[in-house]
Design a protein around this motif. Structure first.
Motif, PDB file in Angstrom:
ATOM      1  N   GLY A   1     -27.540  -2.636  33.514  1.00 38.14           N
ATOM      2  CA  GLY A   1     -27.683  -1.661  32.441  1.00 38.14           C
ATOM      3  C   GLY A   1     -26.385  -1.423  31.689  1.00 38.14           C
ATOM      4  N   ALA A   2     -25.291  -1.219  32.417  1.00 42.39           N
ATOM      5  CA  ALA A   2     -24.007  -0.953  31.765  1.00 42.39           C
ATOM      6  C   ALA A   2     -23.528  -2.158  30.968  1.00 42.39           C
ATOM      7  N   THR A   3     -23.771  -3.359  31.486  1.00 44.09           N
ATOM      8  CA  THR A   3     -23.282  -4.567  30.817  1.00 44.09           C
ATOM      9  C   THR A   3     -23.988  -4.807  29.492  1.00 44.09           C
ATOM     10  N   ILE A   4     -25.318  -4.739  29.475  1.00 47.10           N
ATOM     11  CA  ILE A   4     -26.022  -5.001  28.218  1.00 47.10           C
ATOM     12  C   ILE A   4     -25.822  -3.861  27.219  1.00 47.10           C
ATOM     13  N   TRP A   5     -25.613  -2.660  27.713  1.00 49.95           N
ATOM     14  CA  TRP A   5     -25.354  -1.507  26.838  1.00 49.95           C
ATOM     15  C   TRP A   5     -24.007  -1.673  26.142  1.00 49.95           C
ATOM     16  N   LEU A   6     -22.933  -1.821  26.928  1.00 51.31           N
ATOM     17  CA  LEU A   6     -21.603  -1.969  26.354  1.00 51.31           C
ATOM     18  C   LEU A   6     -21.479  -3.285  25.601  1.00 51.31           C
ATOM     19  N   GLY A   7     -22.036  -4.362  26.156  1.00 53.85           N
ATOM     20  CA  GLY A   7     -21.950  -5.653  25.481  1.00 53.85           C
ATOM     21  C   GLY A   7     -22.591  -5.638  24.111  1.00 53.85           C
TER      22      GLY A   7
ATOM     23  N   LYS B   1     -23.775  -6.330   5.804  1.00 52.80           N
ATOM     24  CA  LYS B   1     -24.284  -6.888   4.560  1.00 52.80           C
ATOM     25  C   LYS B   1     -25.610  -7.610   4.744  1.00 52.80           C
ATOM     26  N   ALA B   2     -26.055  -7.789   5.985  1.00 49.56           N
ATOM     27  CA  ALA B   2     -27.298  -8.504   6.237  1.00 49.56           C
ATOM     28  C   ALA B   2     -28.500  -7.690   5.773  1.00 49.56           C
ATOM     29  N   ASP B   3     -29.534  -8.410   5.323  1.00 51.34           N
ATOM     30  CA  ASP B   3     -30.727  -7.721   4.826  1.00 51.34           C
ATOM     31  C   ASP B   3     -31.463  -6.984   5.936  1.00 51.34           C
ATOM     32  N   GLY B   4     -31.483  -7.561   7.122  1.00 52.52           N
ATOM     33  CA  GLY B   4     -32.256  -6.956   8.208  1.00 52.52           C
ATOM     34  C   GLY B   4     -31.430  -6.128   9.154  1.00 52.52           C
ATOM     35  N   VAL B   5     -30.372  -5.471   8.648  1.00 56.31           N
ATOM     36  CA  VAL B   5     -29.478  -4.732   9.544  1.00 56.31           C
ATOM     37  C   VAL B   5     -30.223  -3.629  10.288  1.00 56.31           C
ATOM     38  N   ARG B   6     -31.149  -2.955   9.611  1.00 59.32           N
ATOM     39  CA  ARG B   6     -31.868  -1.876  10.280  1.00 59.32           C
ATOM     40  C   ARG B   6     -32.722  -2.413  11.421  1.00 59.32           C
ATOM     41  N   ALA B   7     -33.393  -3.552  11.183  1.00 57.16           N
ATOM     42  CA  ALA B   7     -34.221  -4.144  12.248  1.00 57.16           C
ATOM     43  C   ALA B   7     -33.358  -4.554  13.430  1.00 57.16           C
ATOM     44  N   VAL B   8     -32.176  -5.124  13.162  1.00 54.58           N
ATOM     45  CA  VAL B   8     -31.278  -5.540  14.235  1.00 54.58           C
ATOM     46  C   VAL B   8     -30.831  -4.344  15.056  1.00 54.58           C
ATOM     47  N   ILE B   9     -30.419  -3.265  14.382  1.00 58.06           N
ATOM     48  CA  ILE B   9     -29.956  -2.070  15.095  1.00 58.06           C
ATOM     49  C   ILE B   9     -31.100  -1.427  15.870  1.00 58.06           C
ATOM     50  N   GLU B  10     -32.296  -1.425  15.304  1.00 50.94           N
ATOM     51  CA  GLU B  10     -33.447  -0.854  16.017  1.00 50.94           C
ATOM     52  C   GLU B  10     -33.748  -1.640  17.287  1.00 50.94           C
ATOM     53  N   ARG B  11     -33.670  -2.966  17.199  1.00 50.46           N
ATOM     54  CA  ARG B  11     -33.923  -3.788  18.392  1.00 50.46           C
ATOM     55  C   ARG B  11     -32.883  -3.512  19.469  1.00 50.46           C
ATOM     56  N   TYR B  12     -31.618  -3.450  19.067  1.00 45.46           N
ATOM     57  CA  TYR B  12     -30.586  -3.147  20.059  1.00 45.46           C
ATOM     58  C   TYR B  12     -30.761  -1.733  20.610  1.00 45.46           C
ATOM     59  N   SER B  13     -31.145  -0.793  19.755  1.00 42.53           N
ATOM     60  CA  SER B  13     -31.313   0.586  20.211  1.00 42.53           C
ATOM     61  C   SER B  13     -32.377   0.685  21.292  1.00 42.53           C
ATOM     62  N   THR B  14     -33.467  -0.077  21.150  1.00 48.49           N
ATOM     63  CA  THR B  14     -34.509  -0.078  22.180  1.00 48.49           C
ATOM     64  C   THR B  14     -33.974  -0.617  23.499  1.00 48.49           C
ATOM     65  N   ILE B  15     -33.219  -1.727  23.411  1.00 47.12           N
ATOM     66  CA  ILE B  15     -32.627  -2.294  24.630  1.00 47.12           C
ATOM     67  C   ILE B  15     -31.625  -1.325  25.237  1.00 47.12           C
ATOM     68  N   ALA B  16     -30.833  -0.654  24.394  1.00 46.99           N
ATOM     69  CA  ALA B  16     -29.840   0.302  24.894  1.00 46.99           C
ATOM     70  C   ALA B  16     -30.509   1.483  25.590  1.00 46.99           C
ATOM     71  N   LEU B  17     -31.665   1.917  25.077  1.00 43.22           N
ATOM     72  CA  LEU B  17     -32.390   3.009  25.732  1.00 43.22           C
ATOM     73  C   LEU B  17     -32.844   2.592  27.126  1.00 43.22           C
ATOM     74  N   ILE B  18     -33.362   1.373  27.252  1.00 50.23           N
ATOM     75  CA  ILE B  18     -33.754   0.864  28.571  1.00 50.23           C
ATOM     76  C   ILE B  18     -32.541   0.782  29.483  1.00 50.23           C
ATOM     77  N   ALA B  19     -31.412   0.303  28.931  1.00 53.40           N
ATOM     78  CA  ALA B  19     -30.188   0.192  29.721  1.00 53.40           C
ATOM     79  C   ALA B  19     -29.707   1.564  30.188  1.00 53.40           C
ATOM     80  N   PHE B  20     -29.794   2.552  29.314  1.00 55.09           N
ATOM     81  CA  PHE B  20     -29.383   3.915  29.696  1.00 55.09           C
ATOM     82  C   PHE B  20     -30.234   4.432  30.849  1.00 55.09           C
ATOM     83  N   CYS B  21     -31.541   4.213  30.784  1.00 57.91           N
ATOM     84  CA  CYS B  21     -32.419   4.659  31.875  1.00 57.91           C
ATOM     85  C   CYS B  21     -32.062   3.953  33.182  1.00 57.91           C
ATOM     86  N   LEU B  22     -31.758   2.652  33.102  1.00 52.81           N
ATOM     87  CA  LEU B  22     -31.359   1.920  34.299  1.00 52.81           C
ATOM     88  C   LEU B  22     -30.065   2.469  34.877  1.00 52.81           C
ATOM     89  N   VAL B  23     -29.099   2.757  34.007  1.00 51.26           N
ATOM     90  CA  VAL B  23     -27.806   3.265  34.467  1.00 51.26           C
ATOM     91  C   VAL B  23     -27.968   4.616  35.152  1.00 51.26           C
TER      92      VAL B  23
END
Length: 684
Positions: free
Chosen positions: A220-226, A240-262
């Motif tokens: 959890g800590a590794t994928i969150w910080l990484g 500058k990427a067109d899909g920046v919001r989609a990219v951040i949303e995808r990472y945010s979902t993974i980070a939420l899972i990582a936080f719960c694991l931690v």
């Protein structure tokens, strides 16, 4: 996204991300090491100040390299589009298409960080050798190091870590295929298994809880910080990427899972080392409290991101500035947290993690005291939780519930019975892996047989009826930007020739029944009892074997070419007959299986070891009756429903064609009768 206000902030965070974490981590870590006394010289055989400070420093760099490598590979495999211009229609066209610049940059980050990770792993290996042997390590250094890495378990694990990292690093440099990078990611995550195994003595109490919770914590800590590192290092290119919001949303979902694991794994791990409030008042306990506060602050920042910031990215300039300010604050807190984590790893907890003095036979074998004499009530009240399978069951349950709610909100139908069935399967999984069957399965052959039979014959049935693959396909949207999410990877896995081979009904039946013979009569069972990895692999294998067998008989998910219903019943009866034969063979055997284990447990209650084994054979024979009857009923019901659907289909076709087939058939009969009437009479 490229506003004049935004770009300086992006450049600052991009350049300062790693230095911020390294600087703060070093300051906080050194202070915590002095606070807990972890760098104080030992009275006997002290390895020297270079090792006392060098080992935590090397581990800190190791953690940074691991976070960067895993985070970059995670972005390349699950978040960023691999090819520019979105998804191609044909696989070959997608492979030959130009690579997306952000994806390529993420791979470059993985290349550099994997080299740093490899070198730091070698440094940790050497420092750990000197720290273990002490000052005597400098006498005949090379020969002693050779013994350490070939004959000592701790050294062997570090050699395995170095090899895994080196192979993953080679793949980062040598391939640009999606699957190749995914393999590198799997190997990188696999490094966390030996890391977790080294974190607790195999003979000490709570070994399973400690190892699995530590592994989940590192993951959890590794994928969150990484992930945060990669966002910062991608910097303006991501902005500058067109899909920046989609990219951040995808990472945010993974980070939420990582936080719960931690959080979950941190609580489990802390409870093994801190038992009461007095323990919290020790230096070790105070460092745990500081780390917990930092984790909570990081969770609050993540919540603010998801609730108020991400939805406004790309449309409101102030949201972009706020996002990067919060990212900077996260790096500051993460730097302090990593320093505290390294200090904790080098500090002595108030609760000893060493084996107890004068252990009983059960404690020597299992690391835990002998449980009380089993009865029906204690099979539900005696618990030894396995954090790994609790996390898997809880995560799968929450994901299924969210998917069910999303389907209902958009107006699609999904049977409630499937939801209930899936949740029942998850409850059964937690019970088998953490309650009475798990507790008594370590000391009794009969209880181990109960655990085994439930895993392979009971737990998979409600899971299969929940149709998780079909739910995933319906509840998640397909990626259209050239990236691959969980949906795409699961469907790829389901359609691989390897999984299709093992999911074939005949292969699944042979695996379901043949695994019993191999496991119990080849000596593998002892390793499943004696080693942590063996036990977890046993659970995964028999759960998978039972799932594939049930999927071939009563499943509806794709990926399996199921036989006709009569053949399914035949396959079920043949397999269960073999299963009964296996149970009878154990009942009639007078040779103790895994004798070095069950013959030395030292239980002063219950049957003798051989009597208990024969009881286990009876359980293997008898416990399959109810699941077999259930599956037979389900096959019959599905057969009846299939016949009804086929009859309705034929009726609808006849209504559309005005009974054309029937009229054609009648016309054919009339024509035959007319030709027969015109034929001359038959003469003998």
């Amino acid at each position: 996204m490229s506003s004049p206000v935004f770009e300086p902030i992006t450049r600052f965070v991009q350049r300062a991300a790693v230095p911020i974490v390294v600087f703060l981590g070093a300051i906080i870590g050194v202070g915590a090491l002095f606070f807990t006394g972890a760098v104080n010289p030992t009275l006997l055989n002290d390895p020297g100040s270079i090792v006392r400070f060098g080992l935590p420093t090397a581990k800190f760099v190791f953690n940074i390299g691991m976070s960067l490598t895993v985070g970059a590979l995670m972005f390349a495999v699950l978040i960023l589009p691999r090819t520019a211009g979105g998804r191609r229609r044909h696989k070959q066209a997608a492979e030959d298409a130009p690579l997306d610049p952000l994806w390529t940059k993420a791979l470059r980050i993985a290349e550099v960080s994997s080299v740093v990770w490899t070198l730091s792993a070698v440094a940790v290996l050497v420092f750990s050798f000197v720290d273990t042997v002490g000052a005597q390590a400098y006498l005949d250094f090379s020969n002693q190091l050779g013994v350490f890495v070939t004959q000592i378990a701790y050294g062997q694990l570090w050699v395995l870590i170095v090899v895994l990292i080196a192979v993953a690093s080679t793949l980062c440099f040598g391939t640009r295929s999606h699957i190749g990078i995914a393999v590198a990611g799997v190997l990188s995550v696999g490094v966390m298994i030996p890391l977790a195994l080294m974190g607790h003595s195999a003979e000490a109490s709570g070994h399973t809880q400690a190892v699995n919770s530590l592994g989940l914590h590192i993951l959890g800590a590794t994928i969150w910080l990484g992930g945060l590192f990669v966002i910062a290092l991608l910097g303006a290119g991501l902005a500058k990427a067109d899909g920046v919001r989609a990219v951040i949303e995808r990472y945010s979902t993974i980070a939420l899972i990582a936080f719960c694991l931690v959080v979950f794994s941190g609580i489990v791990n802390a409870l093994l080392r801190v038992h009461n409030l007095d323990d919290l008042m020790t230096p070790y306990g105070e460092v745990i409290l500081a780390k917990a506060i930092a984790t909570i602050l990081l969770g609050l920042i993540g919540f603010w991101h998801r609730k108020f910031v991400i939805a406004r990215l790309g449309t409101v300039a102030s949201a972009t500035v706020e996002f990067w300010r919060l990212i900077t604050v996260e790096f500051v807190i993460f730097g302090a947290t990593m320093g505290l984590a390294v200090a904790l790893a080098r500090s002595q907890p108030p609760v000893s993690q060493e084996p107890v003095g004068n252990p009983t036979p059960a404690e020597i074998l299992t690391g835990d005291p002998l449980p009380p004499q089993p009865n029906l009530e204690r099979y539900f009240t005696q618990w030894a939780i396995d954090p790994l399978w609790i996390a898997i069951a809880a995560g799968a349950s929450i994901a299924y519930i969210i998917a069910f709610i999303n389907l209902r909100r958009r107006g699609d139908k999904w049977p409630v019975l499937r939801l209930i069935s899936w949740l029942i399967g998850m409850v059964f999984l937690v019970y088998v892996t953490s309650a009475g069957p798990r507790v008594y399965g370590e000391v009794q052959f009969s209880a181990h047989m109960i655990e085994h039979m439930l895993l392979v014959m009971v737990v998979p049935l409600p899971m299969v009826l929940g149709a998780p693959i079909t739910m995933l396909m319906r509840a998640t949207k397909a990626r259209r930007d050239g990236s691959a999410g969980v949906r795409e990877w699961v469907l790829w896995l389901v359609n691989t020739p390897y999984l299709r081979f093992f999911a074939h009904p005949i292969v699944a039946s042979v695996n379901f029944a043949g695994s019993l013979i191999v496991f119990y009569y080849s000596g593998i069972m002892f390793y499943a009892l004696d080693t942590h990895i063996g036990h977890e692999m046993m659970i995964a294998h028999f759960l998978g074997a039972g799932y594939l067998f049930a999927q071939a008989l009563i499943g509806i998910d794709p990926g399996v070419k199921r036989p006709a219903y009569p053949l399914r019943l035949v396959m079920l009866l043949v397999t269960m007959a073999f299963h009964a034969f296996f149970g009878i063979s154990i009942m009639s055997s007078n040779v103790l299986i895994a004798a070095d284990w069950f013959g030395n447990v030292g239980a002063d209650w219950g049957y003798t070891a051989i009597e208990d084994q024969q009881l286990g054979g009876g359980i293997a024979w008898g416990i399959g009756e109810f699941p077999t009857l259930f599956v037979a009923i389900m096959v019959s019901l599905q057969w009846a429903k299939s016949s009804d659907r086929e009859a309705k289909r034929i009726d609808r076709k006849e209504d559309r064609t005005d009974d054309a087939e029937l009229r054609a058939y009648n016309a054919m009969l009339a024509s035959m009768a007319e030709r027969e009437a015109k034929m001359p009479p038959h003469r003998p």
